[in-house]
Design an enzyme around this catalytic site. Structure first.
Site, PDB file in Angstrom:
ATOM      1  N   ASP A  72      45.324  40.757  29.449  1.00  0.00           N
ATOM      2  CA  ASP A  72      45.484  39.856  29.022  1.00  0.00           C
ATOM      3  C   ASP A  72      44.609  38.084  28.504  1.00  0.00           C
ATOM      4  OD1 ASP A  72      44.562  39.524  31.335  1.00  0.00           O
ATOM      5  OD2 ASP A  72      46.268  39.589  32.062  1.00  0.00           O
ATOM      6  N   ASP A 141      50.340  37.933  44.218  1.00  0.00           N
ATOM      7  CA  ASP A 141      52.268  37.701  44.330  1.00  0.00           C
ATOM      8  C   ASP A 141      52.433  39.013  43.668  1.00  0.00           C
ATOM      9  OD1 ASP A 141      51.127  37.804  41.643  1.00  0.00           O
ATOM     10  OD2 ASP A 141      52.182  36.096  41.242  1.00  0.00           O
ATOM     11  N   HIS A 143      51.416  40.388  41.251  1.00  0.00           N
ATOM     12  CA  HIS A 143      51.193  40.857  39.776  1.00  0.00           C
ATOM     13  C   HIS A 143      51.346  41.915  38.897  1.00  0.00           C
ATOM     14  CE1 HIS A 143      48.562  37.629  39.008  1.00  0.00           C
ATOM     15  NE2 HIS A 143      47.311  38.553  39.000  1.00  0.00           N
ATOM     16  N   GLU A 148      54.231  38.249  35.942  1.00  0.00           N
ATOM     17  CA  GLU A 148      54.126  36.941  37.622  1.00  0.00           C
ATOM     18  C   GLU A 148      55.752  38.355  37.615  1.00  0.00           C
ATOM     19  OE1 GLU A 148      52.623  35.992  38.233  1.00  0.00           O
ATOM     20  OE2 GLU A 148      51.261  34.028  37.690  1.00  0.00           O
TER      21      GLU A 148
HETATM   22  P1  PGA Z   1      41.106  39.500  41.261  1.00  0.00           P
HETATM   23  O1  PGA Z   1      42.422  39.173  40.372  1.00  0.00           O
HETATM   24  O2  PGA Z   1      40.662  41.067  40.587  1.00  0.00           O
HETATM   25  O3  PGA Z   1      40.673  38.443  40.986  1.00  0.00           O
HETATM   26  O4  PGA Z   1      41.926  39.565  42.175  1.00  0.00           O
HETATM   27  C1  PGA Z   1      43.253  40.370  39.975  1.00  0.00           C
HETATM   28  C2  PGA Z   1      44.938  39.831  39.276  1.00  0.00           C
HETATM   29  O5  PGA Z   1      44.886  39.185  39.476  1.00  0.00           O
HETATM   30  O6  PGA Z   1      45.817  40.684  38.919  1.00  0.00           O
END
Ligand code: PGA
Length: 263
Positions: A72, A141, A143, A148
């Site tokens: 992304d 959450d 995702h 999301e």
């Molecule tokens: P993070 O993010 O590795 O910074 O915890 C993971 C994500 O949002 O998929």
């Protein structure tokens, strides 16, 4: 799915790096076709990237015949912004390994025609022969990539609107201001990730525990898009003791027993 539990994030990151290295070497031993690797940003994969960089510098691994696709990118953030995912990937990984520049694919969050950009990304993945291994993280959450809650499990690469939760979580990189976090991103879809021949999700720390338990033990649901892993024929979760802390004791014991029996 297989669940690999390590004591801490450092150990989990090492396991993931060794797994990627082993897969790249296995493919190289049987074909001249490039290995196609899907990659995430975030804090979670940092230990894995550091170990892969070490392996390359030690001459133990090469990315010369590896093609990458990132998950992304923020929409509207200049590529050279320090928090763009282009910057992140070069700083933490690509600048330190031997991958040819034209093997790197990251969505262009400033493309004049975002729909065309996303469609072209899906076509590029197909043209590369599909993804051999997609590594990902999990959001608080649930995702996967920026899919999301309420993203269709059949979703493809597209522009998405981030939840307020995600903007708050990511505000730590934007001076603590959620409003400074771009509101939209381009993201591979859940189905784009699930089409990969293997998917490996990393989850470390207590903040991921609820989302991870729900992805593993809850119903497969658009409310927690990592739960799509339940339907993947070759899904691996690599986590630490803190992140696995909310699953049932019997689930935990079974994952440990499977790893002891199968490695
Ligand atoms: P993070 O993010 O590795 O910074 O915890 C993971 C994500 O949002 O998929």
């Amino acid at each position: 799915m297989k669940v690999i539990i390590r004591e801490n994030a450092a150990e989990g990151g090492l396991w993931a790096a060794r797994h990627i290295a082993a897969r790249i070497k296995e493919k190289a031993a049987r074909t001249a076709e490039p290995f196609v690797l899907g990659l995430p940003t975030g804090s979670t994969p940092l230990a894995t990237y550091a170990e892969l960089v070490r392996m390359v510098k030690a001459g133990e691994l090469s990315f010369k015949n590896v093609i990458t696709f990132n998950m992304d990118e923020y929409v509207g953030l200049p590529e050279e912004h320090p928090e763009s995912y282009h910057s992140f990937m070069h700083k933490n990984f690509f600048d330190h390994i031997d991958i040819p520049k034209d093997h790197i694919h990251i969505l262009n969050g400033n493309a004049p025609d975002p729909e065309a950009e996303c469609a072209a990304y899906e076509r590029a993945i197909l043209a590369a022969g599909g993804i051999d291994l997609f590594m990902g993280g999990i959001g608080e959450d649930g995702h996967i990539a920026f899919n999301e809650p309420f993203s269709p499990l059949s979703s493809r690469t597209r522009v998405v609107t981030l939840t307020q939760d995600t903007r708050e979580v990511n505000s730590r990189f934007f001076g603590g201001d959620p409003e400074a976090v771009p509101a939209r991103a381009m993201s591979v879809g859940v189905a784009t990730v699930m089409d990969s021949r293997e998917v490996m999700i990393l989850a470390f720390g207590p903040k991921k525990a609820r989302a991870l338990a729900s992805a593993i033990e809850g119903p497969m649901s658009h409310y927690n898009t990592v739960s799509a892993m339940q339907n993947h024929p070759a899904g691996i979760i690599v986590c630490d003791e803190a992140a696995i802390g909310e699953v049932k004791v019997n689930s935990y014991r079974y994952f440990k027993a499977v790893e002891a029996a199968e490695g």
